[in-house]
Design an enzyme around this catalytic site. Structure first.
Site, PDB file in Angstrom:
ATOM      1  N   LYS A  60      -3.952  -9.624  -6.635  1.00 47.66           N
ATOM      2  CA  LYS A  60      -5.238  -9.739  -5.781  1.00 47.66           C
ATOM      3  C   LYS A  60      -6.268  -9.070  -6.788  1.00 47.66           C
ATOM      4  CE  LYS A  60      -5.574  -7.209  -1.256  1.00 47.66           C
ATOM      5  NZ  LYS A  60      -6.687  -7.663   0.069  1.00 47.66           N
ATOM      6  N   LYS A 102       0.754  -0.917   0.582  1.00 50.89           N
ATOM      7  CA  LYS A 102      -0.091  -0.206   0.104  1.00 50.89           C
ATOM      8  C   LYS A 102       0.696   1.244  -0.085  1.00 50.89           C
ATOM      9  CE  LYS A 102      -4.405  -1.365   1.057  1.00 50.89           C
ATOM     10  NZ  LYS A 102      -5.655  -1.465   1.721  1.00 50.89           N
ATOM     11  N   LYS A 128     -10.611  -3.970  -3.806  1.00 53.03           N
ATOM     12  CA  LYS A 128     -12.046  -2.882  -4.099  1.00 53.03           C
ATOM     13  C   LYS A 128     -11.242  -1.743  -5.138  1.00 53.03           C
ATOM     14  CE  LYS A 128     -13.839  -3.580   0.513  1.00 53.03           C
ATOM     15  NZ  LYS A 128     -12.034  -3.933   0.713  1.00 53.03           N
TER      16      LYS A 128
HETATM   17  N1  AQP Z   1      -8.483 -11.264  -3.409  1.00 53.92           N
HETATM   18  C1  AQP Z   1      -9.414 -11.188  -2.649  1.00 53.92           C
HETATM   19  N2  AQP Z   1      -9.277 -12.927  -2.190  1.00 53.92           N
HETATM   20  C2  AQP Z   1      -9.609 -13.725  -1.447  1.00 53.92           C
HETATM   21  N3  AQP Z   1      -9.991 -12.517  -0.079  1.00 53.92           N
HETATM   22  C3  AQP Z   1      -9.399 -11.545   0.535  1.00 53.92           C
HETATM   23  N4  AQP Z   1     -10.449 -10.437   0.561  1.00 53.92           N
HETATM   24  C4  AQP Z   1      -9.754  -9.699   0.334  1.00 53.92           C
HETATM   25  N5  AQP Z   1      -9.856  -9.446  -0.953  1.00 53.92           N
HETATM   26  C5  AQP Z   1      -9.143 -10.657  -1.031  1.00 53.92           C
HETATM   27  C6  AQP Z   1     -10.897 -10.719   2.356  1.00 53.92           C
HETATM   28  O1  AQP Z   1     -10.960  -9.599   2.007  1.00 53.92           O
HETATM   29  C7  AQP Z   1     -11.864  -9.131   3.721  1.00 53.92           C
HETATM   30  C8  AQP Z   1     -11.993  -8.290   3.521  1.00 53.92           C
HETATM   31  O2  AQP Z   1     -10.859  -7.383   3.545  1.00 53.92           O
HETATM   32  P1  AQP Z   1     -10.659  -5.781   3.480  1.00 53.92           P
HETATM   33  O3  AQP Z   1     -11.906  -5.030   3.619  1.00 53.92           O
HETATM   34  O4  AQP Z   1     -10.339  -5.943   5.306  1.00 53.92           O
HETATM   35  O5  AQP Z   1      -9.591  -5.407   3.168  1.00 53.92           O
HETATM   36  P2  AQP Z   1      -8.305  -5.643   1.899  1.00 53.92           P
HETATM   37  O6  AQP Z   1      -8.465  -7.192   1.931  1.00 53.92           O
HETATM   38  O7  AQP Z   1      -7.465  -4.877   1.869  1.00 53.92           O
HETATM   39  O8  AQP Z   1      -9.244  -6.089   0.624  1.00 53.92           O
HETATM   40  P3  AQP Z   1      -9.389  -5.130  -0.758  1.00 53.92           P
HETATM   41  O9  AQP Z   1     -10.680  -5.912  -1.589  1.00 53.92           O
HETATM   42  O10 AQP Z   1      -7.638  -5.155  -1.234  1.00 53.92           O
HETATM   43  O11 AQP Z   1      -9.876  -4.167  -0.430  1.00 53.92           O
HETATM   44  P4  AQP Z   1      -8.924  -2.282  -0.449  1.00 53.92           P
HETATM   45  O12 AQP Z   1      -8.926  -2.467  -2.194  1.00 53.92           O
HETATM   46  O13 AQP Z   1      -9.135  -1.036   0.545  1.00 53.92           O
HETATM   47  O14 AQP Z   1      -7.666  -2.558   0.664  1.00 53.92           O
HETATM   48  C9  AQP Z   1     -10.467 -10.109   4.429  1.00 53.92           C
HETATM   49  O15 AQP Z   1     -11.235 -11.185   5.245  1.00 53.92           O
HETATM   50  C10 AQP Z   1      -9.998 -10.233   3.171  1.00 53.92           C
HETATM   51  O16 AQP Z   1      -8.891 -11.317   3.661  1.00 53.92           O
END
Ligand code: AQP
Length: 329
Positions: A193, A111, A196
């Site tokens: 991965k 990040k 969002k």
């Molecule tokens: N690609 C993924 N595959 C499987 N699990 C995923 N998670 C996120 N991306 C994947 C799981 O979703 C839950 C919530 O995640 P989060 O909102 O805490 O943040 P993150 O992991 O940083 O998710 P994002 O979608 O990538 O958000 P941004 O873009 O804001 O950083 C967790 O259980 C995570 O493991």
């Protein structure tokens, strides 16, 4: 019953990765476990948010998780910023977490590379806030995607350290990762991965995407030139699609290989897309009903924040006392 805790950031529209990696499983756990779920909106401001959009994302994420089947009759489901104990315990835990430990977190490295103009202290201490989230509720199990493994490990270390310094205070939590679909990758860049906040919306299937958009994204998914559906090293795109299809249909990789023997990638992509559309249709319908019931949603998160505060406060009080803060009787 064992206690389960998990959270998600309202940092954008919720993706198929979030759903398959974590929340589909979270909804299924509510009869067997005491489940406590949260929207981690304090974590979200580690990346700059536009206020009106942030509020909208938070309300939508609350409604969407209810649509996933999170049932407030069975589980607690609250918004982190409405329970002050999270920020309070996070401060204390920051003082029991080493700079070196936080520096090793791959999410921080990723990040900070992505947001090089805003490498704030909150982004750095994100994992100690996450540890506070989990430890406040004495959670035994934390169902999350595999991308969160390192953070869970750190939460365990912090808990063990605090318990050893004082006396048993925190339950040492365990991560719980799905066997398939633990990490859903971008459809456009299967080495990354699905996220969002991905800039390439074509790589990312949002749970609220229309059926047409979902089909289009799967049809355009990056694959390889072999044109044979099988799971193998170096076939990241196909492996990812097989993972998604496996979680949704319950089929093994061998069964999927047999099903698509002699067929091209076009048929396979179509089938995966169709399965996703069918899985999401009832969720989208429930979401549309809920998002129009603003009063119900507000009553729900207000009551859940009160209940969560009562539980969290008990742990926070113990911690404050053990550390040696002067108590007000
Ligand atoms: N690609 C993924 N595959 C499987 N699990 C995923 N998670 C996120 N991306 C994947 C799981 O979703 C839950 C919530 O995640 P989060 O909102 O805490 O943040 P993150 O992991 O940083 O998710 P994002 O979608 O990538 O958000 P941004 O873009 O804001 O950083 C967790 O259980 C995570 O493991």
């Amino acid at each position: 019953k064992k206690t389960v805790f998990s959270a998600i950031q309202p940092s954008g529209s919720i993706t198929l990765g979030n759903f398959l990696g974590a929340w589909r499983g979270c909804a299924a756990m509510q009869d067997e476990y005491r489940c406590i779920y949260a929207l981690a909106d304090l974590h979200t401001i580690t990346v700059r948010q536009e206020p009106a959009k942030f509020r909208k994302n938070t309300l939508e994420a609350y409604a969407l998780l209810l649509a996933f089947g999170i049932d407030v009759e069975k589980s607690l489901f609250f918004i982190q910023s409405q329970v002050p104990a999270h920020a309070q315990l996070a401060w204390v835990l920051n003082c029991y977490t080493q700079f070196g430990e936080l520096s090793r977190m791959t999410q921080f490295k990723d990040k900070s590379a992505k947001h090089a103009d805003n490498i704030n202290a909150g982004l750095f201490t994100y994992p100690s806030l996450m540890a506070a989230d989990i430890l406040l509720y004495q959670a035994d199990l934390v169902p999350v995607g595999i991308d969160q493994k390192q953070h869970i490990e750190l939460a365990r270390n912090i808990a063990e350290r605090f318990n050893a310094l004082y006396s048993p205070t925190f339950t040492v939590p365990e991560g719980m990762f799905p066997k398939t679909g633990a990490k859903i990758m971008s459809l456009q860049d299967p080495a990354k991965k699905m996220s969002k906040s991905d800039d390439n919306a074509n790589g990312c299937v949002y749970v609220l995407d229309t059926p047409d958009d979902i089909m289009r994204k799967f049809k355009r998914a990056v694959t390889d030139s072999e044109a044979r559906v099988h799971y193998a090293e170096g076939k990241d795109g196909i492996n990812n699609l097989m993972g998604i299809y496996a979680v949704l249909t319950g089929k093994s990789y061998e069964e999927i290989e047999r099903e698509f023997e002699g067929k091209g990638y076009g048929d396979f992509k179509e089938a995966v897309g169709q399965t996703v559309v069918e899985e999401l249709a009832p969720i989208q319908e429930k979401f549309r009903r809920l998002i129009d019931s603003k009063d119900y949603l507000e009553a729900c998160y207000r009551e859940n924040a009160q209940k969560a505060t009562a539980i969290a406060q008990r742990t926070l009080n113990k911690v404050m006392k053990k550390v040696g803060f002067l108590q007000v009787k």
